[in-house]
Design a protein around this motif. Structure first.
Motif, mmCIF file in Angstrom:
data_model
loop_
_atom_site.group_PDB
_atom_site.id
_atom_site.type_symbol
_atom_site.label_atom_id
_atom_site.label_comp_id
_atom_site.label_asym_id
_atom_site.label_seq_id
_atom_site.Cartn_x
_atom_site.Cartn_y
_atom_site.Cartn_z
ATOM 1 N N ILE A 43 0.852 -1.184 0.000
ATOM 2 C CA ILE A 43 0.000 0.000 0.000
ATOM 3 C C ILE A 43 0.893 1.240 0.000
ATOM 4 C CG2 ILE A 43 -1.766 1.294 1.264
ATOM 5 C CD1 ILE A 43 -2.671 -1.383 2.443
ATOM 6 N N PRO A 44 0.887 2.011 -1.066
ATOM 7 C CA PRO A 44 1.729 3.208 -1.117
ATOM 8 C C PRO A 44 1.399 4.173 0.029
ATOM 9 C CG PRO A 44 0.830 2.689 -3.286
ATOM 10 C CD PRO A 44 0.127 1.816 -2.307
ATOM 11 N N GLY A 45 2.440 4.717 0.645
ATOM 12 C CA GLY A 45 2.230 5.706 1.701
ATOM 13 C C GLY A 45 1.638 5.160 2.982
ATOM 14 N N LEU A 46 1.779 3.853 3.212
ATOM 15 C CA LEU A 46 1.157 3.251 4.394
ATOM 16 C C LEU A 46 1.664 3.842 5.710
ATOM 17 C CD1 LEU A 46 -0.861 1.163 5.418
ATOM 18 C CD2 LEU A 46 0.975 -0.533 5.395
ATOM 19 N N PRO A 47 2.966 4.087 5.896
ATOM 20 C CA PRO A 47 3.398 4.672 7.173
ATOM 21 C C PRO A 47 2.687 5.987 7.496
ATOM 22 C CG PRO A 47 5.279 3.800 5.993
ATOM 23 C CD PRO A 47 4.113 3.747 5.040
ATOM 24 N N ALA A 48 2.543 6.860 6.506
ATOM 25 C CA ALA A 48 1.857 8.140 6.734
ATOM 26 C C ALA A 48 0.401 7.917 7.115
ATOM 27 C CB ALA A 48 1.950 9.020 5.483
ATOM 28 N N ILE A 49 -0.238 6.946 6.458
ATOM 29 C CA ILE A 49 -1.627 6.616 6.797
ATOM 30 C C ILE A 49 -1.713 6.134 8.239
ATOM 31 C CG2 ILE A 49 -3.520 5.023 6.294
ATOM 32 C CD1 ILE A 49 -2.578 5.047 3.351
ATOM 33 N N ALA A 50 -0.770 5.280 8.635
ATOM 34 C CA ALA A 50 -0.762 4.731 9.994
ATOM 35 C C ALA A 50 -0.554 5.819 11.035
ATOM 36 C CB ALA A 50 0.321 3.669 10.116
ATOM 37 N N TRP A 51 0.388 6.735 10.777
ATOM 38 C CA TRP A 51 0.642 7.806 11.741
ATOM 39 C C TRP A 51 -0.579 8.712 11.891
ATOM 40 C CZ3 TRP A 51 4.014 7.273 15.252
ATOM 41 C CH2 TRP A 51 5.252 6.662 15.021
ATOM 42 N N ARG A 120 -9.274 -4.051 10.107
ATOM 43 C CA ARG A 120 -10.480 -4.878 10.195
ATOM 44 C C ARG A 120 -10.871 -5.551 8.886
ATOM 45 N NH1 ARG A 120 -10.474 -6.708 14.574
ATOM 46 N NH2 ARG A 120 -12.650 -7.344 14.418
ATOM 47 N N THR A 121 -10.274 -5.164 7.762
ATOM 48 C CA THR A 121 -10.487 -5.880 6.500
ATOM 49 C C THR A 121 -9.129 -6.357 6.016
ATOM 50 O OG1 THR A 121 -10.367 -3.816 5.229
ATOM 51 C CG2 THR A 121 -12.550 -4.597 5.862
ATOM 52 N N ARG A 122 -9.068 -7.612 5.579
ATOM 53 C CA ARG A 122 -7.754 -8.215 5.333
ATOM 54 C C ARG A 122 -7.754 -9.130 4.110
ATOM 55 N NH1 ARG A 122 -6.039 -10.026 11.534
ATOM 56 N NH2 ARG A 122 -6.153 -7.930 12.412
ATOM 57 N N GLY A 123 -6.542 -9.366 3.629
ATOM 58 C CA GLY A 123 -6.335 -10.369 2.596
ATOM 59 C C GLY A 123 -6.685 -9.897 1.203
ATOM 60 N N ILE A 286 -24.157 5.140 -0.126
ATOM 61 C CA ILE A 286 -23.185 5.195 0.971
ATOM 62 C C ILE A 286 -21.897 5.831 0.454
ATOM 63 C CG2 ILE A 286 -21.826 3.865 2.640
ATOM 64 C CD1 ILE A 286 -23.911 1.631 2.379
ATOM 65 N N GLU A 287 -21.399 6.828 1.170
ATOM 66 C CA GLU A 287 -20.097 7.404 0.853
ATOM 67 C C GLU A 287 -19.059 6.684 1.697
ATOM 68 O OE1 GLU A 287 -17.999 11.793 0.605
ATOM 69 O OE2 GLU A 287 -20.165 11.563 0.288
ATOM 70 N N LEU A 288 -17.982 6.249 1.057
ATOM 71 C CA LEU A 288 -16.978 5.438 1.732
ATOM 72 C C LEU A 288 -15.940 6.314 2.419
ATOM 73 C CD1 LEU A 288 -16.447 2.756 -1.058
ATOM 74 C CD2 LEU A 288 -18.098 2.758 0.812
ATOM 75 N N HIS A 289 -15.580 5.903 3.625
ATOM 76 C CA HIS A 289 -14.579 6.620 4.407
ATOM 77 C C HIS A 289 -13.582 5.618 4.977
ATOM 78 C CE1 HIS A 289 -16.994 10.307 4.298
ATOM 79 N NE2 HIS A 289 -18.050 9.547 4.546
ATOM 80 N N GLY A 290 -12.376 6.076 5.226
ATOM 81 C CA GLY A 290 -11.364 5.211 5.825
ATOM 82 C C GLY A 290 -9.988 5.808 5.632
ATOM 83 N N PRO A 291 -9.023 5.342 6.435
ATOM 84 C CA PRO A 291 -7.664 5.889 6.353
ATOM 85 C C PRO A 291 -7.041 5.775 4.967
ATOM 86 C CG PRO A 291 -7.921 4.541 8.321
ATOM 87 C CD PRO A 291 -9.151 4.340 7.496
ATOM 88 N N LYS A 292 -7.402 4.720 4.203
ATOM 89 C CA LYS A 292 -6.789 4.502 2.894
ATOM 90 C C LYS A 292 -7.502 5.240 1.764
ATOM 91 C CE LYS A 292 -7.161 0.053 3.260
ATOM 92 N NZ LYS A 292 -7.136 -1.388 2.915
ATOM 93 N N ILE A 293 -8.658 5.848 2.052
ATOM 94 C CA ILE A 293 -9.454 6.491 1.007
ATOM 95 C C ILE A 293 -9.128 7.978 0.964
ATOM 96 C CG2 ILE A 293 -11.788 7.035 0.235
ATOM 97 C CD1 ILE A 293 -12.712 4.436 1.554
#
Length: 316
Positions: A43-51, A120-123, A286-293
């Protein structure tokens, strides 16, 4: 390819789903959309998303950011600090392992994450952990569990098994796969329930957002949502009391809901109001929300994107 095919065929066999061209293409389309057939996609930019997620949770919990950052400088079980591991994380599995270690070893981890891993969503099919755990309780998981069902969903076999179950292993009143793709994103029966909400609006004249959620999410048991309030306004015409309406709505995540007096009478009233029958499925709004969006996405966008992949697969 052989490994993907074997795990997919195993999922169809165990779940008792016919491996038709259409069913196979449905699973292929979702997997391609979610991961491009990568078991643990980068996932590009994952560390920034995590922080950002960690800082947000710290703010919500009322914990000063400096306290959290200091705690993350502690050495983790791998020998590296949690902060170093976050900065090096490239996949959800990497990040999940960090969260699990942090929650298990540092009291602050339990404060921030309420003892629940936020991944919470994987694989490769991005299966929701809560669904997988519920499904494994109802129907035994066919493979040896090394650590937990949650960890199994990170594997190819586990994600394909639970993803196929979520997509296909339930009866739904749909005339096409588009609505199953929407349900995969929004939850089983979301498209049916969105159509029910539209029927409630037609019968009552009360505007509702057809999001497929018939009861409030994670709400107090006494809370009454907008759909239920609209149905209460129809109570006399439905010949149903508030308790009976609520009891029927509690079946909204099952096939049994379609056999309830509430469901059948609402659609009958809606047909009378419109002068024609009301379709039993509607793409949820439904509008989608989440750290990766990072841009505006909706369940309808997701369903139509997967359907495009599905149609290309059918042409092969």
């Amino acid at each position: 390819r052989a490994g993907w095919a074997a795990d997919m065929y195993a999922a169809f066999s165990v779940l008792g789903i016919e491996p038709t061209h259409e069913n196979i293409c449905a699973v292929v389309a979702v997997t391609e959309q979610e991961s491009g057939f990568r078991v643990d996609p980068v996932i590009p930019g994952l560390p920034a998303i995590a922080w950002r997620e960690i800082d947000s949770r710290a703010e919500h919990a009322g914990v000063p950011r400096i306290v959290v950052r200091t705690a993350l400088q502690l050495k983790s079980p791998t020998g590296r600090s949690y902060a170093e591991r976050i900065d090096r994380a490239s996949t959800e599995k990497d990040l999940s392992d960090i969260y699990e270690d942090f929650i298990g070893a540092i009291p602050l981890g339990r404060t921030l994450f309420a003892e629940r891993n936020p991944i919470r969503t994987r694989g490769p099919m991005q299966v929701n952990i809560a669904f997988a755990e519920r499904y494994a309780t109802a129907k035994p998981y066919p493979y040896p569990v090394k650590t937990s069902i949650a960890d199994e969903v990170f594997t190819r076999r586990g994600s394909l098994y639970f993803g196929t179950a979520h997509l296909l292993a339930y009866p739904a009143p749909y005339d096409g796969y588009l609505y199953r793709f929407a349900d995969f994103n929004a939850g089983q029966y979301a498209s049916r329930n969105a159509a029910f909400q539209r029927a409630v609006s037609s019968a009552s004249g009360i505007a509702l957002t057809p999001d497929g959620a018939l009861l409030p999410h994670d709400a107090d048991a006494r809370a009454v949502g907008s759909t239920e309030l609209a149905l209460r306004a129809l109570g006399k015409r439905l010949n149903m009391g508030d308790g009976a309406i609520h009891d029927a709505l509690e079946q909204g995540k099952t096939a049994d809901f379609e056999r309830t007096q509430l469901y059948q009478r609402v659609f009958a009233l809606a047909a009378q109001a419109q002068g024609r029958s009301v379709p039993p499925a509607l793409l949820p709004r439904i509008e989608l929300h989440g750290p990766k969006i990072a841009r505006r996405l909706t369940t309808e966008w997701y369903a139509r994107r997967v359907e495009q992949r599905f149609k290309r697969c059918l042409e092969l």
